[in-house]
Design a protein around this motif. Structure first.
Motif, PDB file in Angstrom:
ATOM      1  N   TYR B  61     -11.305  28.492 -16.164  1.00 33.45           N
ATOM      2  CA  TYR B  61     -12.054  28.948 -14.990  1.00 33.45           C
ATOM      3  C   TYR B  61     -11.344  28.552 -13.695  1.00 33.45           C
ATOM      4  CZ  TYR B  61     -15.813  29.271 -11.568  1.00 33.45           C
ATOM      5  OH  TYR B  61     -16.549  29.567 -10.453  1.00 33.45           O
ATOM      6  N   HIS B  62     -10.963  27.293 -13.580  1.00 30.41           N
ATOM      7  CA  HIS B  62     -10.400  26.830 -12.306  1.00 30.41           C
ATOM      8  C   HIS B  62      -9.042  27.458 -12.009  1.00 30.41           C
ATOM      9  CE1 HIS B  62     -13.447  23.439 -12.730  1.00 30.41           C
ATOM     10  NE2 HIS B  62     -13.789  24.131 -11.663  1.00 30.41           N
ATOM     11  N   GLU B  63      -8.216  27.615 -13.030  1.00 29.04           N
ATOM     12  CA  GLU B  63      -6.929  28.287 -12.775  1.00 29.04           C
ATOM     13  C   GLU B  63      -7.144  29.750 -12.367  1.00 29.04           C
ATOM     14  OE1 GLU B  63      -4.178  27.884 -16.027  1.00 29.04           O
ATOM     15  OE2 GLU B  63      -4.290  25.695 -16.028  1.00 29.04           O
ATOM     16  N   MET B  64      -8.101  30.399 -13.022  1.00 20.63           N
ATOM     17  CA  MET B  64      -8.246  31.838 -12.776  1.00 20.63           C
ATOM     18  C   MET B  64      -8.996  32.170 -11.487  1.00 20.63           C
ATOM     19  SD  MET B  64      -6.410  33.417 -14.916  1.00 20.63           S
ATOM     20  CE  MET B  64      -6.945  35.140 -14.918  1.00 20.63           C
ATOM     21  N   ILE B  65      -9.807  31.259 -10.993  1.00 21.80           N
ATOM     22  CA  ILE B  65     -10.456  31.541  -9.706  1.00 21.80           C
ATOM     23  C   ILE B  65      -9.516  31.196  -8.545  1.00 21.80           C
ATOM     24  CG2 ILE B  65     -11.642  29.309  -9.305  1.00 21.80           C
ATOM     25  CD1 ILE B  65     -14.120  30.992  -8.453  1.00 21.80           C
ATOM     26  N   VAL B  66      -8.483  30.388  -8.814  1.00 24.66           N
ATOM     27  CA  VAL B  66      -7.615  29.893  -7.728  1.00 24.66           C
ATOM     28  C   VAL B  66      -6.256  30.615  -7.678  1.00 24.66           C
ATOM     29  CG1 VAL B  66      -6.232  27.889  -6.986  1.00 24.66           C
ATOM     30  CG2 VAL B  66      -8.672  27.611  -7.517  1.00 24.66           C
ATOM     31  N   HIS B  67      -5.529  30.669  -8.790  1.00 27.12           N
ATOM     32  CA  HIS B  67      -4.135  31.113  -8.693  1.00 27.12           C
ATOM     33  C   HIS B  67      -3.969  32.590  -8.335  1.00 27.12           C
ATOM     34  CE1 HIS B  67      -3.138  27.120  -9.614  1.00 27.12           C
ATOM     35  NE2 HIS B  67      -3.483  27.172 -10.890  1.00 27.12           N
ATOM     36  N   PRO B  68      -4.781  33.505  -8.851  1.00 29.23           N
ATOM     37  CA  PRO B  68      -4.585  34.893  -8.407  1.00 29.23           C
ATOM     38  C   PRO B  68      -4.698  35.067  -6.886  1.00 29.23           C
ATOM     39  CG  PRO B  68      -5.772  34.875 -10.476  1.00 29.23           C
ATOM     40  CD  PRO B  68      -5.697  33.436 -10.012  1.00 29.23           C
ATOM     41  N   ASP B  86     -17.409  19.996  -7.809  1.00 31.18           N
ATOM     42  CA  ASP B  86     -16.813  19.150  -8.861  1.00 31.18           C
ATOM     43  C   ASP B  86     -15.350  18.830  -8.568  1.00 31.18           C
ATOM     44  OD1 ASP B  86     -15.347  21.443  -9.758  1.00 31.18           O
ATOM     45  OD2 ASP B  86     -17.000  22.021 -11.065  1.00 31.18           O
ATOM     46  N   GLY B  87     -14.696  19.635  -7.724  1.00 30.21           N
ATOM     47  CA  GLY B  87     -13.318  19.349  -7.333  1.00 30.21           C
ATOM     48  C   GLY B  87     -12.264  20.103  -8.132  1.00 30.21           C
ATOM     49  N   GLY B  88     -12.650  20.810  -9.174  1.00 26.32           N
ATOM     50  CA  GLY B  88     -11.673  21.485 -10.037  1.00 26.32           C
ATOM     51  C   GLY B  88     -10.880  22.564  -9.314  1.00 26.32           C
ATOM     52  N   ALA B  89     -11.559  23.346  -8.485  1.00 30.81           N
ATOM     53  CA  ALA B  89     -10.837  24.391  -7.748  1.00 30.81           C
ATOM     54  C   ALA B  89      -9.877  23.750  -6.738  1.00 30.81           C
ATOM     55  CB  ALA B  89     -11.819  25.331  -7.055  1.00 30.81           C
ATOM     56  N   VAL B  93      -5.871  24.319  -6.153  1.00 29.13           N
ATOM     57  CA  VAL B  93      -5.361  24.754  -4.844  1.00 29.13           C
ATOM     58  C   VAL B  93      -4.218  23.835  -4.390  1.00 29.13           C
ATOM     59  CG1 VAL B  93      -5.932  24.865  -2.384  1.00 29.13           C
ATOM     60  CG2 VAL B  93      -7.445  25.958  -4.068  1.00 29.13           C
ATOM     61  N   LEU B  94      -4.338  22.547  -4.665  1.00 23.24           N
ATOM     62  CA  LEU B  94      -3.301  21.595  -4.234  1.00 23.24           C
ATOM     63  C   LEU B  94      -1.933  21.897  -4.856  1.00 23.24           C
ATOM     64  CD1 LEU B  94      -5.261  18.206  -4.192  1.00 23.24           C
ATOM     65  CD2 LEU B  94      -4.394  19.475  -2.202  1.00 23.24           C
ATOM     66  N   LYS B  95      -1.906  22.579  -5.976  1.00 30.21           N
ATOM     67  CA  LYS B  95      -0.622  22.937  -6.595  1.00 30.21           C
ATOM     68  C   LYS B  95       0.200  23.885  -5.721  1.00 30.21           C
ATOM     69  CE  LYS B  95      -2.284  22.341 -11.363  1.00 30.21           C
ATOM     70  NZ  LYS B  95      -2.635  23.010 -12.642  1.00 30.21           N
ATOM     71  N   GLU B 245       2.594  23.663 -13.072  1.00 31.52           N
ATOM     72  CA  GLU B 245       2.045  23.648 -14.429  1.00 31.52           C
ATOM     73  C   GLU B 245       0.703  24.363 -14.509  1.00 31.52           C
ATOM     74  OE1 GLU B 245       2.988  22.381 -17.618  1.00 31.52           O
ATOM     75  OE2 GLU B 245       4.872  22.639 -16.517  1.00 31.52           O
ATOM     76  N   THR B 246       0.544  25.171 -15.527  1.00 35.78           N
ATOM     77  CA  THR B 246      -0.765  25.744 -15.838  1.00 35.78           C
ATOM     78  C   THR B 246      -0.955  25.655 -17.350  1.00 35.78           C
ATOM     79  OG1 THR B 246       0.155  27.955 -16.127  1.00 35.78           O
ATOM     80  CG2 THR B 246      -0.699  27.415 -13.935  1.00 35.78           C
ATOM     81  N   LYS B 247      -2.192  25.849 -17.784  1.00 39.68           N
ATOM     82  CA  LYS B 247      -2.467  25.883 -19.220  1.00 39.68           C
ATOM     83  C   LYS B 247      -2.982  27.256 -19.653  1.00 39.68           C
ATOM     84  CE  LYS B 247      -4.965  21.960 -19.248  1.00 39.68           C
ATOM     85  NZ  LYS B 247      -5.846  20.918 -19.828  1.00 39.68           N
TER      86      LYS B 247
END
Lengths: 274, 274
Positions: B61-68, B86-89, B93-95, B245-247
């Motif tokens: 969820y967090h990778e897909m709401i942020v990286h695109p 929760d801080g996940g997004a 974003v910091l990446k 890095e992503t998973k």
């Protein structure tokens, strides 16, 4: 009073469907089969405690196991379906106007239940081009050939379907294919069981020049993340466009379903090298 | 004795996780919040009976709401996250090495629980560039601007998040974006609730020149088929490659996640015309 069917996805995860009634319960020589009428998913076929197909979302699985391999072949005429006794894969294969479709399922009880209660799947059986064989798919493949596409639409690799995920079977598949022939197989959920896809990918890669895993969203299967694999000695590319009705598959999805999440690509070492 | 948490996906479908123990239960001014330690999914945050995030699959969820959206922008500097306490997004974003990340969540209880118990999410808060605002995201957007990317990481459009799916809010979003700014929003499951994606798509299409829905496989959300939408007045295309890095996310998935199943495209009338 409410009645629920629960599938155990793992020992710590389960999924429940509220049922209206049990349409049938058959203990065949091979499997324990329930057919439920459910509130949200319509008719729901359960084999050995695992949901196989539901009236509401079966289209996703059946379209995705059939159309990618069928559209990879320039002119698929003779098609073999191993498993798939419910008829759903045969129904989708018929959209490609083949000459002959042979469904080999080990369990006649599945075929009979589908004929009697699941016309949305078994309507394919009223087509003269579809032939049903009750028997062992592994033995059948060893004795027959001339197939353009072989679709392995089985239960998961435990119980009767175990042999359908072994090298001996894949070797036999290759011999039974015509030149340019293609196989597809369902490989379970790479979220809970990545080893199933990895095993199929690794074994098929030793036998076929081109092997491609791909995914679909199937809400009633564990995790909803479901994998398939295609294999062939010819390049796996879209050779025909879909000129028939679908509800899930699109031309775009042929390729985009092959874009695997990174953790699956890495686990399976399937980075497009095959 | 076994303890299970069940989420009601519909009144006839439920999903159960076996829990080891309840880490916390907080009734805040806005929401009823449980944090469980589960056997298969690790720490699991539940708000008003709905799983928000689990240790095992939150990365999807967090990778897909942020990286695109972040990779659509050529150089995103100032980022606003609405919800996402929760801080996940923020962690994702910091990446992208932004200058400033503002997280506006209405419920301080979520932020505090995450800081105390979910370091895998809240570690972003130890970065000086991340600023937390406890407050109403709608009011915040009306009073602030200069954002390159705005990520709406909220609960579903019932309860406190309802206003985040309305035209008034989307109008305010547009005004608060810099030229070429991009928004992304989670839009629920198009399998059970296609109207949520359709509503967001239709409203955003009236305000932004380019709007693109996209999907991810998220095992712990209802049906596992989850939708997001991006919108901008600049073309939505990949402008940078992921050098981190992503998973789950890959460069290929940027486009292939936009290939929607046919029944969703048709229902939403979103055939790439926007």
């Amino acid at each position: 009073m409410e009645y629920w069917f629960y599938e155990e996805h793992t020992e710590n995860v389960r999924w429940g469907l509220r049922i209206k009634n049990e349409i049938a319960h058959v203990k065949s020589d091979f499997q324990d089969i329930h057919l439920f009428e459910t509130y949200d998913f319509g008719k729901t076929l359960v084999i050995d405690g695992t949901i196989q197909t539901t009236e509401r979302d079966e289209f996703i699985y059946h379209e995705m196991i059939v159309h990618p391999p069928m559209l990879t072949h320039p002119s698929p005429r003779k098609i073999l379906i191993i498993g798939g006794g419910d008829g759903g894969a045969a129904r989708e294969v018929l959209k490609h106007d083949p000459q002959e479709v042979i469904v080999v399922d080990i369990d006649s009880a599945v075929i009979e239940l589908s004929k009697k209660h699941m016309k949305f799947l078994s309507k394919a059986y009223s087509d003269d081009r579809v032939k049903i064989v009750v028997g062992d798919g592994i033995e059948y493949v060893k004795k027959h050939d001339g197939f353009d596409v072989i679709i392995i639409d089985s239960t998961d690799p435990v119980g009767p379907a175990e042999g359908l995920f072994k090298k001996e079977f894949y070797d036999a598949l290759k011999k039974s294919l015509n030149d340019g022939g293609i196989i597809s197989q369902q490989c379970g959920t790479p979220f809970y069981h990545p080893e199933e896809l990895k095993n199929a990918y690794d074994l098929l890669s030793k036998i076929f020049k081109f092997v491609k895993p791909y995914l679909a969203h199937i809400p009633t299967y564990p995790s909803g993340m479901w994998s398939f694999v295609m294999a062939s000695d010819d390049e796996l590319k879209l050779r025909r466009v879909p000129e028939f009705e679908t509800k899930y598959f699109t031309e775009e999805l042929y390729y985009s379903s092959m874009s695997l999440p990174k953790f699956i690509k890495e686990y399976c070492h399937c980075n497009g090298d095959k």
